[in-house]
Design a protein around this motif. Structure first.
Motif, short mmCIF file in Angstrom:
data_model
loop_
_atom_site.label_atom_id
_atom_site.label_comp_id
_atom_site.label_asym_id
_atom_site.label_seq_id
_atom_site.Cartn_x
_atom_site.Cartn_y
_atom_site.Cartn_z
N ASN A 68 2.72 -6.87 0.67
CA ASN A 68 3.11 -5.66 1.39
C ASN A 68 4.56 -5.27 1.12
O ASN A 68 4.87 -4.08 1.01
CB ASN A 68 2.88 -5.84 2.90
CG ASN A 68 1.41 -5.88 3.24
OD1 ASN A 68 0.57 -5.34 2.52
ND2 ASN A 68 1.09 -6.54 4.33
N GLU A 69 5.42 -6.26 0.99
CA GLU A 69 6.82 -6.00 0.69
C GLU A 69 6.95 -5.28 -0.65
O GLU A 69 7.70 -4.30 -0.78
CB GLU A 69 7.59 -7.32 0.67
CG GLU A 69 9.07 -7.18 0.42
CD GLU A 69 9.77 -8.53 0.44
OE1 GLU A 69 10.55 -8.78 -0.50
OE2 GLU A 69 9.51 -9.32 1.37
N ASP A 72 5.40 -1.67 -0.35
CA ASP A 72 6.28 -0.79 0.43
C ASP A 72 7.49 -0.37 -0.40
O ASP A 72 7.89 0.79 -0.39
CB ASP A 72 6.75 -1.49 1.71
CG ASP A 72 5.64 -1.66 2.73
OD1 ASP A 72 4.58 -1.01 2.59
OD2 ASP A 72 5.83 -2.46 3.68
N ALA A 73 8.07 -1.32 -1.13
CA ALA A 73 9.22 -1.00 -1.99
C ALA A 73 8.81 -0.02 -3.08
O ALA A 73 9.55 0.92 -3.38
CB ALA A 73 9.79 -2.27 -2.60
N ALA A 75 6.44 2.18 -2.91
CA ALA A 75 6.20 3.49 -2.29
C ALA A 75 7.50 4.23 -2.00
O ALA A 75 7.52 5.46 -2.00
CB ALA A 75 5.40 3.31 -1.01
N GLN A 76 8.56 3.50 -1.76
CA GLN A 76 9.85 4.13 -1.46
C GLN A 76 10.58 4.62 -2.70
O GLN A 76 11.45 5.47 -2.60
CB GLN A 76 10.73 3.16 -0.68
CG GLN A 76 10.21 2.89 0.71
CD GLN A 76 11.06 1.87 1.45
OE1 GLN A 76 12.11 1.44 0.96
NE2 GLN A 76 10.62 1.49 2.63
N ARG A 90 4.10 -3.11 -8.40
CA ARG A 90 2.65 -3.03 -8.20
C ARG A 90 1.93 -4.13 -8.99
O ARG A 90 0.95 -4.70 -8.52
CB ARG A 90 2.14 -1.64 -8.59
CG ARG A 90 2.57 -0.60 -7.59
CD ARG A 90 1.97 0.75 -7.87
NE ARG A 90 2.38 1.68 -6.83
CZ ARG A 90 2.61 2.96 -7.02
NH1 ARG A 90 2.43 3.48 -8.23
NH2 ARG A 90 2.97 3.73 -6.03
#
Length: 107
Positions: A68-69, A72-73, A75-76, A90
């Motif tokens: 998830n980390e 999330d990174a 996606a940002q 990814r």
């Protein structure tokens, strides 16, 4: 593991470090009080502390958190200049997800 698979190596090393940190037992501040040098422990393993055993569920949760980390990174990072880093994050998440997919189903 092949040396050329840098993505897998990076993801696995970071996850092993997270697992190692999760197994650390907090150090008692009182035990760290000032001691005279002659009273300090000496020798092999003098600074070693007992490790906490992690359950299979706890390990899976830590691996999921690492996935998830990374996602999330990724996606940002929306700028086109970060496309390579997004792809790497990814890919690392995919490596870690393979470890979760290989787990036997809980009964």
């Amino acid at each position: 593991m092949r040396a050329r698979d840098k993505t897998a190596v990076s993801a696995i090393r970071a996850t092993l470090a997270a697992l190692d940190n999760a197994g650390a037992v907090p150090v008692d501040e009182a035990a760290l009080g000032s001691q005279a040098l002659e009273h300090s422990p000496v020798g092999a393993g003098a600074t070693e502390a007992a490790r906490r055993e992690l359950s299979e569920t706890a390990v899976a949760d830590i691996v999921r958190a690492e996935v998830n980390e990374r996602l999330d990174a990724a996606a940002q990072l929306t700028a086109p200049a970060h496309a390579d880093r997004v792809a790497q994050l990814r890919a690392e998440a995919d490596v870690l997800l393979r470890f979760l997919d290989d787990r036997p189903a809980s009964a």
